[in-house]
Design an enzyme around this catalytic site. Sequence first.
Site, PDB file in Angstrom:
ATOM      1  N   TYR A 118     -37.144   0.164 -15.119  1.00  0.00           N
ATOM      2  CA  TYR A 118     -37.256   1.164 -14.159  1.00  0.00           C
ATOM      3  C   TYR A 118     -37.672   2.389 -14.764  1.00  0.00           C
ATOM      4  O   TYR A 118     -38.058   2.810 -15.645  1.00  0.00           O
ATOM      5  CB  TYR A 118     -35.518   1.619 -13.967  1.00  0.00           C
ATOM      6  CG  TYR A 118     -35.002   2.385 -13.041  1.00  0.00           C
ATOM      7  CD1 TYR A 118     -35.127   2.445 -11.651  1.00  0.00           C
ATOM      8  CD2 TYR A 118     -35.375   4.080 -13.568  1.00  0.00           C
ATOM      9  CE1 TYR A 118     -35.115   3.375 -10.693  1.00  0.00           C
ATOM     10  CE2 TYR A 118     -34.648   4.795 -12.914  1.00  0.00           C
ATOM     11  CZ  TYR A 118     -35.002   4.711 -11.098  1.00  0.00           C
ATOM     12  OH  TYR A 118     -34.203   5.596 -10.477  1.00  0.00           O
ATOM     13  N   GLU A 206     -40.011   7.020  -7.630  1.00  0.00           N
ATOM     14  CA  GLU A 206     -39.265   5.715  -8.075  1.00  0.00           C
ATOM     15  C   GLU A 206     -39.942   4.191  -7.909  1.00  0.00           C
ATOM     16  O   GLU A 206     -40.144   4.053  -6.690  1.00  0.00           O
ATOM     17  CB  GLU A 206     -38.011   6.020  -7.545  1.00  0.00           C
ATOM     18  CG  GLU A 206     -37.115   4.884  -7.718  1.00  0.00           C
ATOM     19  CD  GLU A 206     -35.452   4.783  -7.227  1.00  0.00           C
ATOM     20  OE1 GLU A 206     -34.707   5.377  -7.955  1.00  0.00           O
ATOM     21  OE2 GLU A 206     -35.901   3.933  -5.943  1.00  0.00           O
TER      22      GLU A 206
END
Length: 396
Positions: A118, A206
């Site tokens: 992530y 993101e």
Amino acid sequence: MNLHEFQGKEILNSFGVEIQRGHVATTPQEAVSAAKKLTEETGTGWHVIKAQVHAGGRGKGGGVKLAKSIEEVERISGEIIGMNLITPQTSAEGKKVHQVLIAEDVYYPGENEPEEYYMSVLLNRANGKNMIMYSTEGGMDIETVAEETPHLIFTEEIDPAAGLLPFQARRVAFNLGLSGKAFKEMTKFVTALYKAYIASDASLFEINPVLKTSDDRVIAVDAKVSLDDNALFRHKDYEAMRDLREENAIEVEAKEVGLNYVDLDGNVGCMVNGAGLAMATMDLIKQAGGEPANFLDVGGTADAERVEAAFKLILKDPNVKAILVNIFGGIVRCDRVAQGIVDAYKNMGTINVPIIVRLQGTNADIAKELIDNSGLDVQSAIEFQEAADKVQAVLA
């Protein structure tokens, strides 16, 4: 301004970030053509069909599926295009899917096992620095990771004046446990990602997941991108990416007439001038036992036309049971606002919800007299508490 995944990937790729390649389709037939073209370009045999909506968790709602043949590409695309996709980040009604991304399969077999990470870039408002947040737990909800295993989330604070320094990019790769080719590829990825964030005037990048492939490439498999609306004048090409179908229809209409409007879930409509007073008004409504139905800042020119447009926007919400108009007359005169309210009310005909008007500042006494003598079903107030009491009374 939020972007679709394929749009965010276009921006990333333009700054040298390696991405999972793909093409957009709006019909099953276009999806088949896109899949065939992608196979020619990449050699991929399988294709990932991804719904393009402004919401996360698409896979949980059936919006991301793998097709192992061209026939499956057509069938799955037909199932996804036109569906109302419900995810943890949408309303109960979901979002209608207008297009899909036909993407290459990047989880191919090789010498090493693929690994997911992530990564996001955003502003840390607490210290005024940009921040790279990253974790070895890619492909999962980062909120769950933060709650259950917070030690697996790392941050790299970046001074905007100095920018991302080489040792910081290397530290990200090191904390992710990488070495050799993968280490070098991740360092390049992080550097290019931060460059894209700064150059595009983004408020958020993101990537979940960032994938280390079986042959140690590092690529963006997903991309959630939000751009700063205030900087779009510098990026006309990005502004053209706006998909109004994905935005709140009332907020879009408000923007077209120059009003600052945010739709909320309450029962009391707000019409206020100034963001600070609007926030205080929302607190006032809460204290009175109501819930604000919107944030609406009419600005400093609250004439009849502007007030009428604001009333119409508020009344589009069927949940509104009352409207509180709270204006401080500093630049704008209260009597002018009051006359605008009276004129707007008459132009619109019958308004079937109670209206409480609190005007304070220049010519507030004249404004109150105008409201009281208008013969309209409008209640006036001078003090904050008086307005709160009247809101409470009409909701009782």
